[in-house]
Write an enzyme that holds these catalytic residues in place. Structure first.
Site, PDB file in Angstrom:
ATOM      1  N   CYS A  48       0.861  -1.188   0.000  1.00 21.29           N
ATOM      2  CA  CYS A  48       0.000   0.000   0.000  1.00 21.29           C
ATOM      3  C   CYS A  48       0.899   1.240   0.000  1.00 21.29           C
ATOM      4  O   CYS A  48       2.121   1.130   0.180  1.00 21.29           O
ATOM      5  CB  CYS A  48      -0.869  -0.002   1.251  1.00 21.29           C
ATOM      6  SG  CYS A  48       0.142   0.001   2.751  1.00 21.29           S
ATOM      7  N   CYS A 140       2.422   6.305   8.625  1.00 20.58           N
ATOM      8  CA  CYS A 140       1.502   6.515   7.497  1.00 20.58           C
ATOM      9  C   CYS A 140       0.497   7.627   7.826  1.00 20.58           C
ATOM     10  O   CYS A 140       0.002   7.724   8.948  1.00 20.58           O
ATOM     11  CB  CYS A 140       0.766   5.209   7.228  1.00 20.58           C
ATOM     12  SG  CYS A 140      -0.445   5.360   5.922  1.00 20.58           S
ATOM     13  N   HIS A 168      -1.372  -4.853  18.701  1.00 22.58           N
ATOM     14  CA  HIS A 168      -0.826  -4.369  17.428  1.00 22.58           C
ATOM     15  C   HIS A 168      -0.182  -3.001  17.654  1.00 22.58           C
ATOM     16  O   HIS A 168      -0.737  -2.145  18.340  1.00 22.58           O
ATOM     17  CB  HIS A 168      -1.942  -4.276  16.383  1.00 22.58           C
ATOM     18  CG  HIS A 168      -1.435  -4.069  14.988  1.00 22.58           C
ATOM     19  ND1 HIS A 168      -0.975  -2.847  14.547  1.00 22.58           N
ATOM     20  CD2 HIS A 168      -1.294  -4.922  13.942  1.00 22.58           C
ATOM     21  CE1 HIS A 168      -0.585  -2.967  13.287  1.00 22.58           C
ATOM     22  NE2 HIS A 168      -0.766  -4.210  12.897  1.00 22.58           N
ATOM     23  N   GLU A 170       0.121  -0.409  15.871  1.00 24.59           N
ATOM     24  CA  GLU A 170      -0.660   0.780  15.501  1.00 24.59           C
ATOM     25  C   GLU A 170      -1.662   1.145  16.591  1.00 24.59           C
ATOM     26  O   GLU A 170      -1.812   2.322  16.965  1.00 24.59           O
ATOM     27  CB  GLU A 170      -1.406   0.529  14.179  1.00 24.59           C
ATOM     28  CG  GLU A 170      -2.227   1.733  13.764  1.00 24.59           C
ATOM     29  CD  GLU A 170      -3.241   1.410  12.683  1.00 24.59           C
ATOM     30  OE1 GLU A 170      -2.909   0.685  11.719  1.00 24.59           O
ATOM     31  OE2 GLU A 170      -4.388   1.892  12.803  1.00 24.59           O
ATOM     32  N   THR A 233      -6.570   0.897  11.349  1.00 23.27           N
ATOM     33  CA  THR A 233      -6.795   1.112   9.909  1.00 23.27           C
ATOM     34  C   THR A 233      -6.995  -0.171   9.107  1.00 23.27           C
ATOM     35  O   THR A 233      -7.487  -0.114   7.985  1.00 23.27           O
ATOM     36  CB  THR A 233      -5.578   1.833   9.295  1.00 23.27           C
ATOM     37  OG1 THR A 233      -4.408   1.087   9.629  1.00 23.27           O
ATOM     38  CG2 THR A 233      -5.443   3.250   9.808  1.00 23.27           C
ATOM     39  N   SER A 300       0.645  -9.999  10.055  1.00 25.71           N
ATOM     40  CA  SER A 300      -0.008  -8.882   9.364  1.00 25.71           C
ATOM     41  C   SER A 300      -1.522  -8.929   9.573  1.00 25.71           C
ATOM     42  O   SER A 300      -2.193  -9.877   9.164  1.00 25.71           O
ATOM     43  CB  SER A 300       0.321  -8.952   7.869  1.00 25.71           C
ATOM     44  OG  SER A 300      -0.591  -8.177   7.129  1.00 25.71           O
ATOM     45  N   SER A 301      -2.034  -7.890  10.202  1.00 28.51           N
ATOM     46  CA  SER A 301      -3.470  -7.828  10.500  1.00 28.51           C
ATOM     47  C   SER A 301      -4.299  -7.792   9.223  1.00 28.51           C
ATOM     48  O   SER A 301      -5.270  -8.536   9.074  1.00 28.51           O
ATOM     49  CB  SER A 301      -3.733  -6.574  11.344  1.00 28.51           C
ATOM     50  OG  SER A 301      -5.090  -6.256  11.370  1.00 28.51           O
TER      51      SER A 301
HETATM   52  S1  SF4 Z   1      -2.734   2.666   7.273  1.00 25.52           S
HETATM   53 FE1  SF4 Z   1      -1.420   0.873   7.125  1.00 25.52          FE
HETATM   54  S2  SF4 Z   1      -2.416  -0.425   5.551  1.00 25.52           S
HETATM   55 FE2  SF4 Z   1      -3.279   1.639   5.364  1.00 25.52          FE
HETATM   56  S3  SF4 Z   1      -2.068   2.686   3.799  1.00 25.52           S
HETATM   57 FE3  SF4 Z   1      -1.162   3.179   5.791  1.00 25.52          FE
HETATM   58  S4  SF4 Z   1       0.414   1.643   6.128  1.00 25.52           S
HETATM   59 FE4  SF4 Z   1      -0.915   0.893   4.501  1.00 25.52          FE
END
Ligand code: SF4
Length: 380
Positions: A48, A140, A168, A170, A233, A300-301
């Site tokens: 991504c 991100c 996780h 994140e 996310t 990886s979720s």
């Molecule tokens: S939030 Fe995570 S899965 Fe979504 S674009 Fe960003 S890095 Fe990729």
């Protein structure tokens, strides 16, 4: 073959994520037939925008500072191949299974710390800043938009209810910015929270059922009166929508419809890349596959959720890479429901077979390419 000793970073194959074979299949309406096997690629799969950017930053940092110590706080993304290649470039890990033994206290102002795509908890970031390290922030933008959302909930006196996995990276980073919060991983946990909202629930047993996934001193009676909903996310969109609806309905039962309006905020924070990949695997499943391979790191979720969706359409296997295809008879994979790594025999049907393939957001195209090449090889 690449000369690992001469790799400097920005020319590294994972950075441009190129694969001639994948481009060829894309150009052929996302399908290719080889012998008895017809392979169908999902229209959205693999790296991504957030992952691509994070990996690029890591390689560029190596190229720009060839003589400095560079550290990753832990895995930059959940893909073993990518993390291994970064280690081969001399980038060290501060924690996790590949921790190099250097502690935060050993870091100096000359050291560089690369943050992962999922971001870092506030306290961890502060420690690196206090050591004076150069911080390369690859968080991100979609993750940061979740942070902005929970911060705004906290400012307005709302408790964040986060649909995510507490362990996780994140979600831990998000929680650290949320003030009051509770993390719920699925509809079963959401039911318990809703019981409490409709309450008065069993206050004593409530925190125990959630372990340490609430903010310190969380009081279910006090802290669930005003709720701001957000999600990790990479969660399953349909489940997030369902949980959000459950919470809103519970507030309406307790406080009445009009008041619930003011007591509930919702913002869909599932990123577009996750959504696109979930939509694409459904589209692929509807074409009628004999089996589906979902490629991605076992931690990886988003890959796990893709595997769950795929299994609703066809027999599906979550594999990490081409090595998992042990033979035409035997496959090594992670159980979609059990999460246990196991081997299954007779996984590949005899005769002509339609195989769907997708890959999680942290899977390089080269890994997908190798799986396809291995499939073709083992099926003769
Ligand atoms: S939030 Fe995570 S899965 Fe979504 S674009 Fe960003 S890095 Fe990729």
């Amino acid at each position: 073959m690449r000369d690992k000793g001469k790799a400097t970073g920005n020319e590294h194959p994972e950075v441009n994520n190129a694969s001639l074979l994948i481009e060829r299949i894309r150009g052929n309406d996302f399908r290719i037939k080889q012998g008895r096997v017809e392979i169908f690629l999902a229209r959205e799969f693999g790296f991504c925008y957030g992952v691509e950017r994070a990996v690029t930053y890591a390689y560029e940092t190596r190229a720009k500072f060839p003589d400095r110590r560079i550290f990753l706080t832990d895995e930059i993304i959940h893909n073993p191949r990518v993390n291994k290649e970064l280690r081969e470039l001399g980038i060290q890990f501060l924690s996790g299974a590949a921790a190099c033994g250097v502690s935060t206290a050993d870091l100096t102002a000359k050291d560089i710390v690369v943050m992962p795509a999922f971001g870092l908890p506030v306290e961890a970031l502060k420690k690196y800043q206090e050591r004076g390290c150069v911080i390369v922030d690859t968080t991100c933008g979609s993750v940061m938009s979740v942070w902005r959302r929970v911060e705004s909930y906290a400012r307005d006196g709302f408790t964040s209810v986060i649909h995510g996995k507490y362990d996780h990276e994140e979600t831990r980073a998000t929680c650290s910015r949320a003030g009051k919060y509770i993390v719920i991983k699925d509809t079963e946990q959401a039911k318990l929270v809703c019981e409490q909202i409709r309450g008065p629930g069993n206050r004593d047993s409530f925190p125990g059922k959630f372990g340490d996934v609430c903010s310190a001193g969380f009081d279910p009676e006090q802290d669930l009166g005003k709720i701001g909903f957000a999600n990790q996310t990479t969660m399953l969109m349909s489940e997030s929508v369902e949980i959000s609806g459950m919470l809103r309905a519970a507030l309406a039962t307790r406080y009445g419809e009009a008041e619930a309006e003011d007591r509930f905020r919702h913002f869909d924070t599932i990123c577009s890349a996750t959504q696109d990949r979930q939509d694409a695997i459904r589209e692929l499943g509807e074409k009628g596959m004999d089996l589906i391979l979902v490629i991605g790191g076992y931690k990886s979720s988003n890959t796990g959720h893709l595997a769950g969706i795929a299994s609703g359409y066809a027999r599906s296997f979550h594999i990490e890479d081409a090595d998992c295809l042990l033979s035409a008879e035997k496959i090594s994979h992670r159980g979609i429901d059990t999460h246990v790594i196991t081997e299954t025999v007779d996984w590949l049907p005899a005769g002509p077979v339609r195989i769907g393939i997708t890959a999680g957001a942290s899977t390089p195209n080269r890994v997908v390419e190798e799986v396809i090449e291995r499939l073709v090889k083992i099926t003769g």
